[in-house]
Design a protein around this motif. Structure first.
Motif, PDB file in Angstrom:
ATOM      1  N   ALA A 268      -9.545  -7.130  46.893  1.00 16.56           N
ATOM      2  CA  ALA A 268      -8.587  -7.912  46.117  1.00 16.56           C
ATOM      3  C   ALA A 268      -8.039  -7.085  44.957  1.00 16.56           C
ATOM      4  CB  ALA A 268      -9.259  -9.190  45.627  1.00 16.56           C
ATOM      5  N   ARG A 269      -7.548  -7.782  43.946  1.00 18.33           N
ATOM      6  CA  ARG A 269      -6.952  -7.119  42.786  1.00 18.33           C
ATOM      7  C   ARG A 269      -7.990  -6.380  41.976  1.00 18.33           C
ATOM      8  NH1 ARG A 269      -3.559 -12.274  40.672  1.00 18.33           N
ATOM      9  NH2 ARG A 269      -2.277 -12.486  42.521  1.00 18.33           N
ATOM     10  N   ARG A 270      -7.548  -5.280  41.350  1.00 18.87           N
ATOM     11  CA  ARG A 270      -8.442  -4.514  40.491  1.00 18.87           C
ATOM     12  C   ARG A 270      -7.682  -4.035  39.271  1.00 18.87           C
ATOM     13  NH1 ARG A 270     -11.034  -0.336  43.907  1.00 18.87           N
ATOM     14  NH2 ARG A 270     -11.011  -2.021  45.372  1.00 18.87           N
ATOM     15  N   VAL A 271      -8.386  -4.027  38.155  1.00 14.88           N
ATOM     16  CA  VAL A 271      -7.818  -3.569  36.895  1.00 14.88           C
ATOM     17  C   VAL A 271      -8.803  -2.591  36.266  1.00 14.88           C
ATOM     18  CG1 VAL A 271      -7.019  -4.231  34.603  1.00 14.88           C
ATOM     19  CG2 VAL A 271      -6.610  -5.759  36.535  1.00 14.88           C
TER      20      VAL A 271
ATOM     21  N   VAL B  70     -10.483 -18.188  35.439  1.00 12.20           N
ATOM     22  CA  VAL B  70      -9.795 -19.264  36.137  1.00 12.20           C
ATOM     23  C   VAL B  70     -10.716 -19.820  37.218  1.00 12.20           C
ATOM     24  CG1 VAL B  70      -7.782 -19.855  37.549  1.00 12.20           C
ATOM     25  CG2 VAL B  70      -7.550 -18.226  35.677  1.00 12.20           C
ATOM     26  N   GLU B  71     -10.825 -21.143  37.254  1.00 13.81           N
ATOM     27  CA  GLU B  71     -11.658 -21.776  38.273  1.00 13.81           C
ATOM     28  C   GLU B  71     -11.125 -21.420  39.658  1.00 13.81           C
ATOM     29  OE1 GLU B  71     -13.504 -26.068  39.581  1.00 13.81           O
ATOM     30  OE2 GLU B  71     -12.125 -25.977  37.895  1.00 13.81           O
ATOM     31  N   GLY B  72     -12.053 -21.145  40.568  1.00 11.58           N
ATOM     32  CA  GLY B  72     -11.662 -20.779  41.923  1.00 11.58           C
ATOM     33  C   GLY B  72     -11.488 -19.276  42.107  1.00 11.58           C
TER      34      GLY B  72
ATOM     35  N   LEU C 236      -8.300  -9.516  32.195  1.00  9.92           N
ATOM     36  CA  LEU C 236      -8.073 -10.869  32.728  1.00  9.92           C
ATOM     37  C   LEU C 236      -6.607 -11.261  32.594  1.00  9.92           C
ATOM     38  CD1 LEU C 236     -11.282 -12.666  31.474  1.00  9.92           C
ATOM     39  CD2 LEU C 236     -10.645 -12.236  33.852  1.00  9.92           C
ATOM     40  N   ARG C 237      -5.969 -10.886  31.487  1.00  9.48           N
ATOM     41  CA  ARG C 237      -4.537 -11.178  31.345  1.00  9.48           C
ATOM     42  C   ARG C 237      -3.736 -10.447  32.411  1.00  9.48           C
ATOM     43  NH1 ARG C 237      -5.786 -11.185  25.746  1.00  9.48           N
ATOM     44  NH2 ARG C 237      -5.239  -8.983  25.567  1.00  9.48           N
TER      45      ARG C 237
ATOM     46  N   GLY D   1      -1.735 -12.256  35.423  1.00 12.85           N
ATOM     47  CA  GLY D   1      -0.341 -12.174  34.988  1.00 12.85           C
ATOM     48  C   GLY D   1       0.627 -12.485  36.128  1.00 12.85           C
ATOM     49  N   PRO D   2       1.896 -12.211  35.909  1.00 12.83           N
ATOM     50  CA  PRO D   2       2.885 -12.489  36.954  1.00 12.83           C
ATOM     51  C   PRO D   2       2.563 -11.718  38.236  1.00 12.83           C
ATOM     52  CG  PRO D   2       3.885 -11.366  35.067  1.00 12.83           C
ATOM     53  CD  PRO D   2       2.453 -11.578  34.750  1.00 12.83           C
TER      54      PRO D   2
END
Length: 129
Positions: free
Chosen positions: A33-36, A92-94, A122-123, A127-128
Motif C-alpha cells: 500500500a501507500r508509504r511515506v 483514520v478508522e478502517g 499521516l497528513r 492527503g489528496p
C-alpha cells in the motif's frame, strides 16, 4: 457554591482502541500500500476493505539493520509510544499502519521530532489522492 466544569470535548477517534497487527499477511498487505518515508522511520498505510476489521490497527518492525537487540527494542518502544500518542487523534478508522524503524535513526532521534514525523506522514498518507 461550586459549579461543575464541562469536560473538554474529544474527538470520537480518541476513544478508538489501537489494535496491534500480528499476522504476517497484514504486514504484507500494508507493504503493498501507500508509504511515506520520514527521517526517523518509514510509515506504511492501507485502507482495509469494508467489513474486514474495526478500529485502527498498527504494526511495528525493526530489522537487524537498525542495530543490535538493545537498539531494536529501544526503537520499537519509541515507535509504540508515538503511535499511542498520535494515532488515536490523527489515525483514520478502517486503516492499518506499519511503522518501520530506520538504522541509527529511530532509536536515537529526538522524541518530539519522531512525533512530528508521524503527524506529517499521516497528513501525507491521507492527503489528496
Amino acid at each position: 457554591m461550586t459549579t461543575a466544569k464541562a469536560a473538554p470535548e474529544q474527538s470520537e477517534a480518541a476513544f478508538l482502541p489501537l489494535t496491534v497487527l500480528s499476522k504476517r499477511a497484514d504486514f504484507l498487505r500494508a507493504a503493498r500500500a501507500r508509504r511515506v518515508p520520514c527521517e526517523g522511520f518509514l510509515l506504511q498505510g492501507r485502507q482495509r476493505a469494508p467489513g474486514e476489521a474495526e478500529g485502527i490497527r498498527v504494526g511495528f518492525t525493526c530489522s537487524k539493520k537498525v542495530g543490535n537487540a538493545v537498539a531494536r527494542n529501544r526503537a520499537k518502544r519509541r515507535l509504540r509510544e508515538i503511535a499511542r500518542l498520535i494515532l488515536p487523534d490523527m489515525g483514520v478508522e478502517g486503516w492499518d499502519y506499519v511503522l518501520i524503524g530506520r538504522a541509527e535513526k529511530t532509536a536515537w532521534r529526538d522524541f518530539s521530532a519522531l512525533q512530528t514525523d508521524l503527524r506529517r506522514a499521516l497528513r501525507k498518507i491521507h492527503g489528496p489522492q
